[in-house]
Every structure is written in structure tokens, then in C-alpha cells.
Design an enzyme around this catalytic site. Structure first.
Site, short mmCIF file in Angstrom:
data_model
loop_
_atom_site.label_atom_id
_atom_site.label_comp_id
_atom_site.label_asym_id
_atom_site.label_seq_id
_atom_site.Cartn_x
_atom_site.Cartn_y
_atom_site.Cartn_z
NE ARG A 1 4.87 -5.14 -6.78
CZ ARG A 1 4.39 -6.38 -6.87
NH1 ARG A 1 3.14 -6.65 -6.46
NH2 ARG A 1 5.12 -7.35 -7.37
CE LYS B 1 5.45 -4.26 -10.26
NZ LYS B 1 6.87 -4.43 -10.66
NE ARG C 1 7.30 -5.39 -3.03
CZ ARG C 1 6.45 -6.41 -3.26
NH1 ARG C 1 5.44 -6.61 -2.44
NH2 ARG C 1 6.61 -7.19 -4.31
CG HIS D 1 8.65 -11.08 -6.11
ND1 HIS D 1 9.69 -11.20 -5.21
CD2 HIS D 1 8.39 -9.75 -6.20
CE1 HIS D 1 10.04 -10.00 -4.77
NE2 HIS D 1 9.26 -9.11 -5.36
CE1 TYR E 1 14.03 -8.00 -0.23
CE2 TYR E 1 12.95 -9.51 -1.74
CZ TYR E 1 13.07 -8.25 -1.19
OH TYR E 1 12.25 -7.24 -1.61
#
Length: 299
Positions: free
Chosen positions: A148, A172, A247, A270, A279
Site C-alpha cells: 500500500r 493497517k 499492488r 489482508h 483477484y
């Protein structure tokens, strides 16, 4: 009615208890401030403990005229978190959001670039300037590691474990993960560090920050966006791209070349495999290949 003390307490809760990122907390805060502005504009004086579902519905109806369904869903999600927090802290016994549903938005498939597009993008970097060496290293790192943009700009020199072939990424919610990094990308980073970064007048507090601007400070996310969009224009790339596009391309190209979703999930950071599964929808050709290779009735 002053909502500020409640919002500040909520911010602390999100940061300390839930470990959410600054950007997520800022988004939640913005949505609450938007609700407060709506109350003020309509002369509605009500405390967070007393606000009713009807008032929230009026606010959401007003917002729906200004934002798309995706933004509306995000606002509703943020408000639900806020009122759940108030219940948790015993300010309320129920939530005015219980019967409010977010709009169905579907899953947005991410944009991707071909390997040729990425090669052309990187080849367009002007290496005759000091910033060129840095920009090449930035693009190679984004694509090589699937980062990211927030993870890239906060990357530290102390996060580089090149002897082991990994970089440590803080994602995150301050969750950390180790991501493999290609030797070619390591060389571009070392070249930038030794030939460009070492000659900068580094600002105090940024001694360990890897990618710096001309003033020796951490790059902003906006600057990375600008770098990539400028290169896209330079090669006449007819796509609306951003750092996140690299990404997405990283993940898609891994899947196309046989990587499993669980590995991609770990590298992307994730929390849920369902986020990574987007994806699969991108690469139907890969799914056909899987059937032809592994299904017992492939013939």
C-alpha cells in the site's frame, strides 16, 4: 449539543483498543462531523445518547444525494461502529443503526497493468536526476512487494532484511508482516540509498525513513500518486492508475503464474481471504487452466 467529547473518546478507542490506522480513524471522524453539521444545519439539538433512528435516516437520505453508494455504505459502517462504542461504554442501551441497511454496492474489480505496462512505466523514469533513482526504487518496491502507498512511505531502513530476502511491513492497524523482496529491487534500493539518500540533508526524526523528499523528510502519499500519474502521462498510458494499481498488478500476476490465494493474502496483509478472492474474478483464464490441469474429467 456538543458531540466533541464523545468523538474524541471514540477516536481513542479506535486507536488504542482496535488498533486502526490514522486514515481509518480520520474517515470515521469525518463522517461523525458530517452528521454534526447536518444536525446544526437543521437546528436539531440532540445528544449522541438520545438521537433517534428517524434523525439518522434523515441524515443518510440527505447524504445519499451527495455521495455514491460506496461512500454511503462507508458512512453507515462508521456510524454503526460509533453507536456500538456508545453501547459498549454504557452511554446507550440500543443503537439507532440497528434497522438501517447499507446500499448494495457489489464488488469493484481493481484495475491492473500488464507486465509490459509496468516495464514501460519504470523505463520512463528520468534517471539523470537524483529523484529519478528514488522514483525507480519506489516503483520497483511497490510492484515487487505489493505494498500500500501508506506502507511504502513509512518504510524504514531498519525494516530492510536483505540478507534474509525480506522487508518488514507495518500495515493497517499497525499489524506487521514480512514480505519477500526480489534481489533486483534490493539493488535499486541500495543504489538509491548509497548514491542519492546519503547526500541529502536529512531532517531530524527522519534518519531511519527510507524514501525522502528533497528536504530530507518522509514522502507524502500525494507525492507518490503524482510520480506515478506523471509517468503514465509520459508513456501515454490510457488508464487511470495510482500506486494501488501496482499492488493489484502484483497480486494478479502472482495468481496468473500459479501462486495460491493464501500466500497472496499473507503478502498483501489482508485480514480476510475474501478480500484477496477479488483477484480470482479478475483472472478467469487462470481458473480455466486450473480445471484443465487438475480436474479428473479434464479430457
Amino acid at each position: 449539543m456538543n458531540w466533541s467529547p464523545y468523538i474524541k473518546s471514540f477516536q481513542s478507542y479506535l486507536k488504542i483498543e482496535r488498533g486502526l490506522s490514522k486514515n481509518t480513524i480520520a474517515n470515521y471522524t469525518f463522517d461523525l462531523e458530517r452528521l454534526c453539521a447536518f444536525l446544526n444545519d437543521n437546528n436539531i439539538s440532540v445528544a449522541p445518547e438520545k438521537i433517534a433512528e428517524e434523525t439518522i435516516q434523515q441524515f443518510i437520505y440527505a447524504v445519499s444525494k451527495e455521495v455514491n453508494a460506496r461512500s454511503q455504505a462507508r458512512i453507515i459502517s462508521g456510524l454503526k461502529s460509533f453507536f456500538s462504542y456508545l453501547i459498549f461504554e454504557d452511554y446507550r442501551s440500543d443503537s439507532p443503526m440497528e434497522l438501517i441497511e447499507a446500499p448494495k454496492i457489489g464488488r469493484k474489480l481493481p484495475d491492473t497493468l500488464s507486465v509490459e505496462d509496468i516495464d514501460n512505466l519504470i523505463a520512463a523514469v528520468d534517471l539523470s536526476t537524483p529523484e529519478g533513482e528514488r522514483n525507480r526504487a519506489i516503483l520497483e518496491t511497490l510492484y515487487s512487494c505489493g505494498l500500500r502507498v501508506s506502507e511504502l512511505v513509512s518504510l524504514k531502513i531498519s525494516d530492510l532484511f536483505f540478507d534474509e530476502g525480506f522487508v518488514k511491513i507495518t500495515g493497517k492497524g499497525n499489524k506487521q508482516r514480512f514480505v519477500p523482496i526480489a534481489q533486483s529491487t534490493q539493488r535499486y534500493i541500495e543504489s538509491y540509498k548509497n548514491n542519492i539518500r546519503n547526500h541529502l540533508n536529512i531532517a531530524k526524526g527522519h534518519e531511519d525513513t527510507l524514501f525522502l523528499n528533497r528536504r530530507g523528510k518522509q514522502l507524502t502519499r500525494a507525492m507518490v500518486f503524482t510520480i506515478i500519474k506523471t509517468l503514465a502521462v509520459k508513456i501515454n498510458l490510457q488508464k487511470n492508475i495510482s500506486p494501488h494499481t501496482l499492488r493489484h498488478s502484483f497480486a494478479t500476476h502472482l495468481l496468473e503464474n500459479g501462486a495460491d490465494l493464501r500466500s497472496i493474502q499473507m503478502m498483501l496483509g489482508h485480514e480476510s481471504i475474501t478480500t484477496t478472492e477479488v483477484y480470482v474474478h479478475l483472472d478467469r483464464k487462470h481458473l480455466t487452466q486450473i480445471i484443465h490441469t487438475f480436474h479428473p474429467r479434464k479430457v
